[in-house]
Design a protein around this motif. Sequence first.
Motif, PDB file in Angstrom:
ATOM      1  N   ALA A  52     -19.718   6.463  32.061  1.00 45.21           N
ATOM      2  CA  ALA A  52     -20.977   5.817  32.430  1.00 45.21           C
ATOM      3  C   ALA A  52     -21.918   6.763  33.151  1.00 45.21           C
ATOM      4  N   PHE A  53     -21.399   7.865  33.679  1.00 46.56           N
ATOM      5  CA  PHE A  53     -22.227   8.841  34.397  1.00 46.56           C
ATOM      6  C   PHE A  53     -23.049   9.632  33.393  1.00 46.56           C
ATOM      7  N   PRO A  54     -24.319   9.934  33.682  1.00 40.76           N
ATOM      8  CA  PRO A  54     -25.133  10.737  32.752  1.00 40.76           C
ATOM      9  C   PRO A  54     -24.455  12.059  32.418  1.00 40.76           C
ATOM     10  N   ALA A  55     -24.321  12.345  31.127  1.00 41.24           N
ATOM     11  CA  ALA A  55     -23.514  13.483  30.683  1.00 41.24           C
ATOM     12  C   ALA A  55     -24.061  14.807  31.192  1.00 41.24           C
ATOM     13  N   LEU A  56     -25.367  15.030  31.035  1.00 41.76           N
ATOM     14  CA  LEU A  56     -25.933  16.313  31.443  1.00 41.76           C
ATOM     15  C   LEU A  56     -25.878  16.483  32.953  1.00 41.76           C
ATOM     16  N   LEU A  57     -26.133  15.410  33.691  1.00 39.57           N
ATOM     17  CA  LEU A  57     -26.074  15.496  35.153  1.00 39.57           C
ATOM     18  C   LEU A  57     -24.651  15.800  35.606  1.00 39.57           C
ATOM     19  N   LEU A  58     -23.667  15.188  34.947  1.00 40.92           N
ATOM     20  CA  LEU A  58     -22.270  15.470  35.277  1.00 40.92           C
ATOM     21  C   LEU A  58     -21.925  16.922  34.962  1.00 40.92           C
ATOM     22  N   ALA A  59     -22.431  17.434  33.847  1.00 41.38           N
ATOM     23  CA  ALA A  59     -22.184  18.832  33.496  1.00 41.38           C
ATOM     24  C   ALA A  59     -22.821  19.776  34.510  1.00 41.38           C
ATOM     25  N   ILE A  60     -24.007  19.444  35.000  1.00 38.98           N
ATOM     26  CA  ILE A  60     -24.675  20.275  36.010  1.00 38.98           C
ATOM     27  C   ILE A  60     -23.858  20.299  37.300  1.00 38.98           C
ATOM     28  N   ILE A 112     -18.383  20.528  29.938  1.00 38.30           N
ATOM     29  CA  ILE A 112     -18.459  19.709  28.729  1.00 38.30           C
ATOM     30  C   ILE A 112     -17.160  18.931  28.535  1.00 38.30           C
ATOM     31  N   THR A 113     -16.037  19.531  28.918  1.00 41.87           N
ATOM     32  CA  THR A 113     -14.741  18.872  28.770  1.00 41.87           C
ATOM     33  C   THR A 113     -14.704  17.564  29.545  1.00 41.87           C
ATOM     34  N   VAL A 114     -15.210  17.596  30.768  1.00 39.33           N
ATOM     35  CA  VAL A 114     -15.210  16.388  31.596  1.00 39.33           C
ATOM     36  C   VAL A 114     -15.993  15.262  30.909  1.00 39.33           C
ATOM     37  N   VAL A 115     -17.051  15.623  30.189  1.00 44.13           N
ATOM     38  CA  VAL A 115     -17.863  14.628  29.497  1.00 44.13           C
ATOM     39  C   VAL A 115     -17.140  14.081  28.273  1.00 44.13           C
ATOM     40  N   PHE A 116     -16.358  14.928  27.582  1.00 42.92           N
ATOM     41  CA  PHE A 116     -15.741  14.535  26.315  1.00 42.92           C
ATOM     42  C   PHE A 116     -14.410  13.806  26.474  1.00 42.92           C
ATOM     43  N   ILE A 117     -13.705  14.023  27.579  1.00 46.21           N
ATOM     44  CA  ILE A 117     -12.374  13.428  27.739  1.00 46.21           C
ATOM     45  C   ILE A 117     -12.383  11.905  27.553  1.00 46.21           C
ATOM     46  N   PRO A 118     -13.338  11.157  28.142  1.00 45.01           N
ATOM     47  CA  PRO A 118     -13.306   9.698  27.946  1.00 45.01           C
ATOM     48  C   PRO A 118     -13.434   9.277  26.485  1.00 45.01           C
ATOM     49  N   ASP A 166      -2.335   2.270  32.921  1.00 43.35           N
ATOM     50  CA  ASP A 166      -3.397   2.007  31.956  1.00 43.35           C
ATOM     51  C   ASP A 166      -4.658   1.524  32.654  1.00 43.35           C
ATOM     52  N   ARG A 167      -4.522   0.616  33.606  1.00 41.53           N
ATOM     53  CA  ARG A 167      -5.692   0.079  34.301  1.00 41.53           C
ATOM     54  C   ARG A 167      -6.417   1.164  35.094  1.00 41.53           C
ATOM     55  N   VAL A 168      -5.667   2.012  35.775  1.00 42.58           N
ATOM     56  CA  VAL A 168      -6.287   3.074  36.574  1.00 42.58           C
ATOM     57  C   VAL A 168      -7.021   4.067  35.670  1.00 42.58           C
ATOM     58  N   LEU A 169      -6.380   4.510  34.591  1.00 41.05           N
ATOM     59  CA  LEU A 169      -6.993   5.486  33.697  1.00 41.05           C
ATOM     60  C   LEU A 169      -8.234   4.918  33.000  1.00 41.05           C
ATOM     61  N   VAL A 170      -8.171   3.651  32.627  1.00 39.79           N
ATOM     62  CA  VAL A 170      -9.332   3.017  31.990  1.00 39.79           C
ATOM     63  C   VAL A 170     -10.517   2.977  32.945  1.00 39.79           C
ATOM     64  N   VAL A 171     -10.277   2.599  34.195  1.00 40.52           N
ATOM     65  CA  VAL A 171     -11.363   2.525  35.178  1.00 40.52           C
ATOM     66  C   VAL A 171     -11.959   3.915  35.430  1.00 40.52           C
ATOM     67  N   VAL A 172     -11.101   4.919  35.589  1.00 38.96           N
ATOM     68  CA  VAL A 172     -11.585   6.276  35.858  1.00 38.96           C
ATOM     69  C   VAL A 172     -12.396   6.807  34.676  1.00 38.96           C
ATOM     70  N   CYS A 173     -11.880   6.669  33.475  1.00 36.42           N
ATOM     71  CA  CYS A 173     -12.578   7.189  32.297  1.00 36.42           C
ATOM     72  C   CYS A 173     -13.875   6.427  32.029  1.00 36.42           C
ATOM     73  N   ASP A 174     -13.888   5.115  32.265  1.00 36.87           N
ATOM     74  CA  ASP A 174     -15.127   4.358  32.095  1.00 36.87           C
ATOM     75  C   ASP A 174     -16.173   4.791  33.112  1.00 36.87           C
ATOM     76  N   ALA A 175     -15.734   5.098  34.336  1.00 41.11           N
ATOM     77  CA  ALA A 175     -16.678   5.560  35.360  1.00 41.11           C
ATOM     78  C   ALA A 175     -17.273   6.911  34.982  1.00 41.11           C
ATOM     79  N   VAL A 176     -16.429   7.815  34.477  1.00 41.26           N
ATOM     80  CA  VAL A 176     -16.924   9.121  34.044  1.00 41.26           C
ATOM     81  C   VAL A 176     -17.857   8.968  32.852  1.00 41.26           C
TER      82      VAL A 176
END
Length: 350
Positions: free
Chosen positions: A149-157, A181-187, A137-147
């Motif tokens: 927090a990243f700008p959505a459009l920049l991550l999609a690019i 878009i999936t990477v942005v929506f998963i969190p 749980d701790r690992v997944l929470v940290v990873v998803c929060d990091a994703v």
Amino acid sequence: MSTVAPVEESPRTDPARRGWRRLPVVHQLRQSVGLQRGMLVTGLVLTGLFLLTALVAPLLAPYEYNQLRDADGPFGAQQAPSAEHWLGTTVGGYDVLSRVIYGSRTAVMVIVVAIVLSLFAGVLIGLLSGYFGGWLDRVLVVVCDAVYAFPALLLAIVMAIVISGGQSSLFGGILAAAISITVVFIPQYFRVVRAETVRIKGEAFVESARVVGAGHWRIMTRHVLRNATRTLPLILTLNASEAILTLAGLGFLGFGIEPTAAAEWGYDLNKSLSDVTSGIWWTAIFPGAAIVLVVLGLTLVGESLNDLADPRLRSRRAAESGETAETSVVPGGSLGAGPAGLDGIEGRPR
């Protein structure tokens, strides 16, 4: 001898009629009142027209999305709206109306693939994280929060460049945009499902299932999953509009689908920037209007469903309009008299 006439079953007691009235969209439409109903109906109409246009695009479009000439010769670039080209032609010589219509099909494909992938991945990891807890749980929470927090459009690019090098064919481009878009929506799905799973796994009916010997997989799929995903229809509609904007942003910045592979509204807007300063308005206004109307329709549906899911907002609006609205906490659900407060929350049949 007297006979008793048969009593006709009223719509309230007819199971068939009750059944269709409890369908998700129909049920919410019957709950809505006043301005809220107007917003929901408007959103449903715009969304329905969008889906219908995508479905019958080859029948509605006068030309192919990548067609440059007909029997009379080349179309010509930047031609004004006329009887042959109702919305004019682009700087590349494509028919604007045909590309707007076919662009709806590309948008639907990307939305479906992106939401299916993100829903599957987000719900799965959210369920595992919330149910088992601990280091996972701790690992997944940290990873998803990091994703998140990243700008959505920049991550999609970044993802589009990694997957397809920025541009590709129809299916390659759709898959690249959808995965971006999936990477942005998963969190988003992860957060909602995890929070609901943490709450539900402490309920009495889950403890009862453990006592009778049910395994983790059975408890997660039969008791936790269906109760933890009740609010997802609200997120789906809002994420669909975000997917449209992300896809248009990728195309506008030049990381979308090639024009010869599919029609894409963001790409057409990018190519029409120089036209606007020259007074050529038709190459930009129609793809832009398509994006605005589709996003508006999906947003109105999502916001209306969100309001109907909140009993405080629904009761207040019903009181203001002088109408009586049915009670429901989640789409398709109703406020019950059971200990849990919701019909079926403990796995009981309605």
